[in-house]
Design a protein around this motif. Structure first.
Motif, PDB file in Angstrom:
ATOM      1  N   ASP A 172       0.815  -1.206   0.000  1.00  0.00           N
ATOM      2  CA  ASP A 172       0.000   0.000   0.000  1.00  0.00           C
ATOM      3  C   ASP A 172       0.854   1.265   0.000  1.00  0.00           C
ATOM      4  O   ASP A 172       0.473   2.279  -0.584  1.00  0.00           O
ATOM      5  N   ARG A 218      -2.692   2.056  -5.702  1.00  0.00           N
ATOM      6  CA  ARG A 218      -3.893   1.263  -5.453  1.00  0.00           C
ATOM      7  C   ARG A 218      -4.627   1.014  -6.769  1.00  0.00           C
ATOM      8  O   ARG A 218      -4.520   1.807  -7.708  1.00  0.00           O
ATOM      9  N   LEU A 241      -7.199   1.652   3.645  1.00  0.00           N
ATOM     10  CA  LEU A 241      -6.840   0.511   2.805  1.00  0.00           C
ATOM     11  C   LEU A 241      -8.066  -0.360   2.545  1.00  0.00           C
ATOM     12  O   LEU A 241      -8.321  -0.785   1.408  1.00  0.00           O
TER      13      LEU A 241
END
Length: 329
Positions: A66, A71, A251
């Protein structure tokens, strides 16, 4: 993920925080996490204290991915989320629900050690009374029942119109048997621990042990690995948190935002369980944003963990990094 950044790069920005909780949840009053910043932004490493290094290293792989890699593209900007009701006495339910602004769904913890079915029934009844007939109620036993206990409990709770029962039993075989036993009740079974803590996260789907999966980004090794599991499983999913800080919730929200279909409200509103956080990730109007979160500098300082706990987390990070360095995920 094939590249693991040098440990020194992670340690350079590493911050260990301790977030106080409104109510004891999952056995803790304070949730600790290690946060660090990479080229893409801040990420979170927060496996629960009882997890060994091998399992915790999967959480670190998710955090590194991450922080160092973009992403996936999002197909939605906001995620509808559920309220989460810890195993509190029934009279405390209204106060807990009040912290989850606009949530139409509530996940109620049941099968708490030291409590009985009557406590669960009273808690769920209080949630139904508070939310009214249109509210959606799901229960989560965290594998706390055997098959007979689960059948009895779900039968007792069925009159409150359950959306589904999450991880009522521990084993895949138990879930298969229970699902067959309660078929007449038309209450779906969701699998959580049977996915995120399993050597083979797809076994539950292949066995026909669940109607839907609860997935969590950190324990599954990150967004892209979780998306792969969802695609292979072919079942509806709920994206949930692992009691993350605002950074980790971001996330999870990015995972939910990238899913082609999202039929259920997600368990990503758990920031409302904290009395303080590194950023505001609480639901507003029943939704959370899918945008990446940057922690507030003053909050990082305010919530800094004691030196002994910081040392514990940095040592854990070092051990897990060594495992990843030797065998990249």
């Amino acid at each position: 993920m094939t590249d693991v950044p040098p440990l020194a790069e992670i340690l350079e920005t590493a911050r260990v925080v301790a977030l106080p909780m409104h109510t004891r949840f999952r056995g803790v009053d304070v949730r600790e996490a290690l946060l660090f910043e990479g080229p893409q932004g801040w990420a979170e490493f927060s496996p629960f204290a009882e997890y060994d290094d091998a399992e915790a290293s999967t959480w670190l792989a998710a955090a590194i991915a991450d922080a160092w890699h973009p992403r996936p593209d999002a197909v939605r900007d906001e995620i509808r989320v559920n309220a989460t009701i810890p195993a509190v006495p029934a009279e405390r339910v209204p106060d807990v629900l009040a912290r989850f602004d606009g949530c139409r769904t509530a996940k109620v913890k049941v099968a708490e050690a030291g409590q009985g079915l009557s406590d669960d029934v009273a808690r769920v009844r209080a949630v139904r009374a508070e939310m009214g007939p249109e509210g959606r109620i799901r229960i989560d036993a965290n594998a706390g029942w055997n098959v007979d206990e689960a059948e009895r409990a779900i039968h007792a709770l069925a009159p409150f119109d359950l959306e589904y029962a999450e991880q009522p039993c521990a084993g895949v075989d138990e879930l298969v048997e229970l699902r067959e036993r309660i078929r007449y009740l038309d209450i779906p079974i969701a699998a959580d621990e049977s996915v995120r803590r399993a050597e083979d996260p797809l076994a539950v789907a292949r066995a026909g042990a669940a109607d839907l999966l609860v997935i969590k980004a950190q324990p599954l090794g990150g967004i892209r690995r979780a998306l792969g599991i969802v695609a292979e499983a072919g079942l509806p999913v709920v994206v949930s948190s692992a009691l993350d800080t605002a950074v980790g919730l971001s996330l999870g929200a990015a995972l939910a935002a990238a899913l082609p279909a999202l039929d259920y409200d997600c368990g990503l509103g758990t920031a409302s369980l904290f009395a303080d956080d590194v950023a505001d990730a609480r639901p507003h109007g029943g939704v959370v944003s899918a945008a990446r979160v940057t922690p507030d500098a003053t909050a990082l300082a305010r919530l800094e963990a004691p030196a002994a706990r910081r040392d514990w987390w940095l040592a854990r990070l070092t051990r897990c990094h060594a495992l990843l360095d030797a065998d990249p995920r």
